[in-house]
Design a protein around this motif. Sequence first.
Motif, PDB file in Angstrom:
ATOM      1  N   PHE A  17       0.596  -0.959   0.367  1.00  0.00           N
ATOM      2  CA  PHE A  17       0.434  -0.042   0.284  1.00  0.00           C
ATOM      3  C   PHE A  17       0.895   1.444   0.157  1.00  0.00           C
ATOM      4  N   THR A  18       1.443   1.308   1.042  1.00  0.00           N
ATOM      5  CA  THR A  18       2.668   1.992   0.890  1.00  0.00           C
ATOM      6  C   THR A  18       3.383   2.928  -0.396  1.00  0.00           C
ATOM      7  N   SER A  19       3.874   1.084  -1.167  1.00  0.00           N
ATOM      8  CA  SER A  19       4.767   1.988  -2.117  1.00  0.00           C
ATOM      9  C   SER A  19       3.740   2.154  -3.425  1.00  0.00           C
ATOM     10  N   GLU A  20       2.835   1.783  -3.738  1.00  0.00           N
ATOM     11  CA  GLU A  20       1.853   2.515  -4.391  1.00  0.00           C
ATOM     12  C   GLU A  20       1.195   3.939  -4.485  1.00  0.00           C
ATOM     13  N   HIS A  21       1.326   4.340  -3.052  1.00  0.00           N
ATOM     14  CA  HIS A  21       1.435   5.193  -3.364  1.00  0.00           C
ATOM     15  C   HIS A  21       2.814   6.345  -2.775  1.00  0.00           C
ATOM     16  N   ARG A  22       4.267   5.829  -3.530  1.00  0.00           N
ATOM     17  CA  ARG A  22       4.657   6.351  -3.232  1.00  0.00           C
ATOM     18  C   ARG A  22       5.755   7.152  -2.043  1.00  0.00           C
ATOM     19  N   HIS A  23       4.906   6.098  -0.673  1.00  0.00           N
ATOM     20  CA  HIS A  23       5.800   6.811   0.567  1.00  0.00           C
ATOM     21  C   HIS A  23       4.972   7.557   0.822  1.00  0.00           C
TER      22      HIS A  23
END
Length: 61
Positions: A17-23
């Motif tokens: 999830f965090t990767s999908e939103h570029r952290h």
Amino acid sequence: MYHDEIIAEVWQNRDAFTSEHRHNLADMVAHLQAQQQTNHRVIVDRREGLDHALVQNRAFR
């Protein structure tokens, strides 16, 4: 070290999830808020004395 498969899956989902939103925390919050607005799931609330008319009107959502 003890390996808990459930915790490992939760961490994997969190990382994805965090990767999908570029952290980017702002992007994650915006995504979750948008998802909350479009989610039309019915909530079952078994608390006694609750005014179920309020639940139907989404006052508790």
